[in-house]
Design an enzyme around this catalytic site. Structure first.
Site, PDB file in Angstrom:
ATOM      1  N   CYS A  55       0.842  -1.198   0.000  1.00 52.29           N
ATOM      2  CA  CYS A  55       0.000   0.000   0.000  1.00 52.29           C
ATOM      3  C   CYS A  55       0.883   1.256   0.000  1.00 52.29           C
ATOM      4  CB  CYS A  55      -0.931   0.006   1.210  1.00 52.29           C
ATOM      5  SG  CYS A  55      -1.804   1.574   1.411  1.00 52.29           S
ATOM      6  N   CYS A  76       0.437   3.443   3.108  1.00 51.95           N
ATOM      7  CA  CYS A  76       1.102   2.859   4.278  1.00 51.95           C
ATOM      8  C   CYS A  76       2.603   3.160   4.223  1.00 51.95           C
ATOM      9  CB  CYS A  76       0.865   1.350   4.349  1.00 51.95           C
ATOM     10  SG  CYS A  76      -0.771   0.889   4.954  1.00 51.95           S
ATOM     11  N   ASP A  91      -1.101  16.417  -1.783  1.00 57.53           N
ATOM     12  CA  ASP A  91      -1.373  15.543  -2.925  1.00 57.53           C
ATOM     13  C   ASP A  91      -0.315  15.778  -4.009  1.00 57.53           C
ATOM     14  OD1 ASP A  91      -4.180  14.018  -4.088  1.00 57.53           O
ATOM     15  OD2 ASP A  91      -2.676  14.656  -5.557  1.00 57.53           O
ATOM     16  N   HIS A 110      -4.152   0.892   8.266  1.00 57.71           N
ATOM     17  CA  HIS A 110      -4.669   0.629   6.925  1.00 57.71           C
ATOM     18  C   HIS A 110      -6.167   0.307   6.971  1.00 57.71           C
ATOM     19  CE1 HIS A 110      -4.498  -0.379   2.668  1.00 57.71           C
ATOM     20  NE2 HIS A 110      -5.410  -1.300   2.966  1.00 57.71           N
ATOM     21  N   ASN A 136     -13.250   9.626  -2.243  1.00 57.28           N
ATOM     22  CA  ASN A 136     -13.731   8.788  -3.333  1.00 57.28           C
ATOM     23  C   ASN A 136     -13.770   7.345  -2.853  1.00 57.28           C
ATOM     24  OD1 ASN A 136     -13.868  10.960  -5.222  1.00 57.28           O
ATOM     25  ND2 ASN A 136     -11.645  10.868  -5.431  1.00 57.28           N
ATOM     26  N   GLY A 150     -13.904   6.750  -8.804  1.00 54.46           N
ATOM     27  CA  GLY A 150     -12.534   6.962  -9.256  1.00 54.46           C
ATOM     28  C   GLY A 150     -11.489   6.780  -8.178  1.00 54.46           C
ATOM     29  N   HIS A 204      -6.315   3.010   0.232  1.00 54.41           N
ATOM     30  CA  HIS A 204      -6.070   3.302   1.650  1.00 54.41           C
ATOM     31  C   HIS A 204      -6.929   4.534   1.896  1.00 54.41           C
ATOM     32  CE1 HIS A 204      -3.086   3.676   5.226  1.00 54.41           C
ATOM     33  NE2 HIS A 204      -3.976   4.659   5.373  1.00 54.41           N
ATOM     34  N   HIS A 212      -8.678   7.831   2.363  1.00 53.12           N
ATOM     35  CA  HIS A 212      -8.096   9.166   2.432  1.00 53.12           C
ATOM     36  C   HIS A 212      -9.162  10.204   2.163  1.00 53.12           C
ATOM     37  CE1 HIS A 212      -7.633   7.584  -1.671  1.00 53.12           C
ATOM     38  NE2 HIS A 212      -7.789   8.829  -2.091  1.00 53.12           N
ATOM     39  N   HIS A 221      -9.577  14.014   0.773  1.00 51.89           N
ATOM     40  CA  HIS A 221      -8.990  15.158   0.085  1.00 51.89           C
ATOM     41  C   HIS A 221      -9.511  16.428   0.764  1.00 51.89           C
ATOM     42  CE1 HIS A 221      -7.893  12.895  -3.752  1.00 51.89           C
ATOM     43  NE2 HIS A 221      -8.811  12.076  -3.254  1.00 51.89           N
TER      44      HIS A 221
HETATM   45  P1  DGP Z   1      -8.230   8.980  -5.234  1.00 54.52           P
HETATM   46  O1  DGP Z   1      -8.453   9.122  -6.706  1.00 54.52           O
HETATM   47  O2  DGP Z   1      -9.365   9.603  -4.427  1.00 54.52           O
HETATM   48  O3  DGP Z   1      -7.916   7.560  -4.828  1.00 54.52           O
HETATM   49  O4  DGP Z   1      -6.973   9.904  -4.906  1.00 54.52           O
HETATM   50  C1  DGP Z   1      -5.672   9.430  -4.783  1.00 54.52           C
HETATM   51  C2  DGP Z   1      -4.787  10.641  -4.724  1.00 54.52           C
HETATM   52  O5  DGP Z   1      -3.517  10.237  -4.256  1.00 54.52           O
HETATM   53  C3  DGP Z   1      -4.558  11.338  -6.053  1.00 54.52           C
HETATM   54  O6  DGP Z   1      -5.105  12.658  -5.997  1.00 54.52           O
HETATM   55  C4  DGP Z   1      -3.049  11.380  -6.221  1.00 54.52           C
HETATM   56  C5  DGP Z   1      -2.545  11.032  -4.870  1.00 54.52           C
HETATM   57  N1  DGP Z   1      -1.317  10.248  -4.857  1.00 54.52           N
HETATM   58  C6  DGP Z   1      -1.128   9.044  -5.438  1.00 54.52           C
HETATM   59  N2  DGP Z   1       0.119   8.606  -5.211  1.00 54.52           N
HETATM   60  C7  DGP Z   1       0.719   9.554  -4.441  1.00 54.52           C
HETATM   61  C8  DGP Z   1       2.025   9.667  -3.874  1.00 54.52           C
HETATM   62  O7  DGP Z   1       2.897   8.810  -4.012  1.00 54.52           O
HETATM   63  N3  DGP Z   1       2.281  10.789  -3.158  1.00 54.52           N
HETATM   64  C9  DGP Z   1       1.334  11.778  -2.976  1.00 54.52           C
HETATM   65  N4  DGP Z   1       1.690  12.841  -2.254  1.00 54.52           N
HETATM   66  N5  DGP Z   1       0.097  11.691  -3.480  1.00 54.52           N
HETATM   67  C10 DGP Z   1      -0.199  10.597  -4.216  1.00 54.52           C
END
Ligand code: DGP
Length: 116
Positions: free
Chosen positions: A4, A7, A30, A46, A86, A92, A97, A99, A101
């Site tokens: 993950c 994680c 992000d 997790h 989401n 999408g 994991h 989260h 936004h």
């Molecule tokens: P979602 O589509 O809701 O699952 O959003 C996942 C978000 O995670 C997306 O906006 C980009 C972000 N993201 C993915 N990988 C990484 C990473 O390695 N580092 C950071 N800071 N953000 C990441």
């Protein structure tokens, strides 16, 4: 969870731009921001998605919502912000994991489908 990405970020194995951390919660910028403030707030434990919140693990969810206003202000969204999680393929969700936004730092469009 071994594979993950969030994680690994929480553990410090993958670098991130940390905004906030406590015993239960980690918040970081992000990688692909959609607004001047775009922070991801995650439980350190997790939990795959909102579908996986249970009476046993839901304490961290209230903790997340206690600290989101602090995190939003730290990230420059003191004038208002939006919280999005989401859940599942139609929404999408790309990282499994849980989260949240936290998006702000500018005036946000009111609708999910702005053309409507
Ligand atoms: P979602 O589509 O809701 O699952 O959003 C996942 C978000 O995670 C997306 O906006 C980009 C972000 N993201 C993915 N990988 C990484 C990473 O390695 N580092 C950071 N800071 N953000 C990441």
């Amino acid at each position: 969870m071994n594979d993950c990405i969030f994680c690994k970020i929480v553990a410090g194995d993958i670098p991130s731009m940390k905004v906030y951390e406590d015993e239960y919660v980690y918040a970081f910028k992000d990688i692909n921001p959609e607004a001047p403030c775009h922070i991801l707030v995650v439980p350190k434990e997790h939990i795959a998605s909102m579908d996986d919140i249970t009476p046993e693990n839901s304490g961290v969810i209230s903790r997340i919502f206690e600290v989101i206003p602090i995190i939003a202000r730290m990230g420059g969204a003191g004038n208002g912000y939006r919280v999005i999680s989401n859940c599942g393929p139609d929404a999408g969700q790309s990282v499994f994991h849980l989260h949240f936004h936290v998006i702000g730092g500018c005036e946000l469009p009111l609708h999910v489908f702005p053309e409507k």
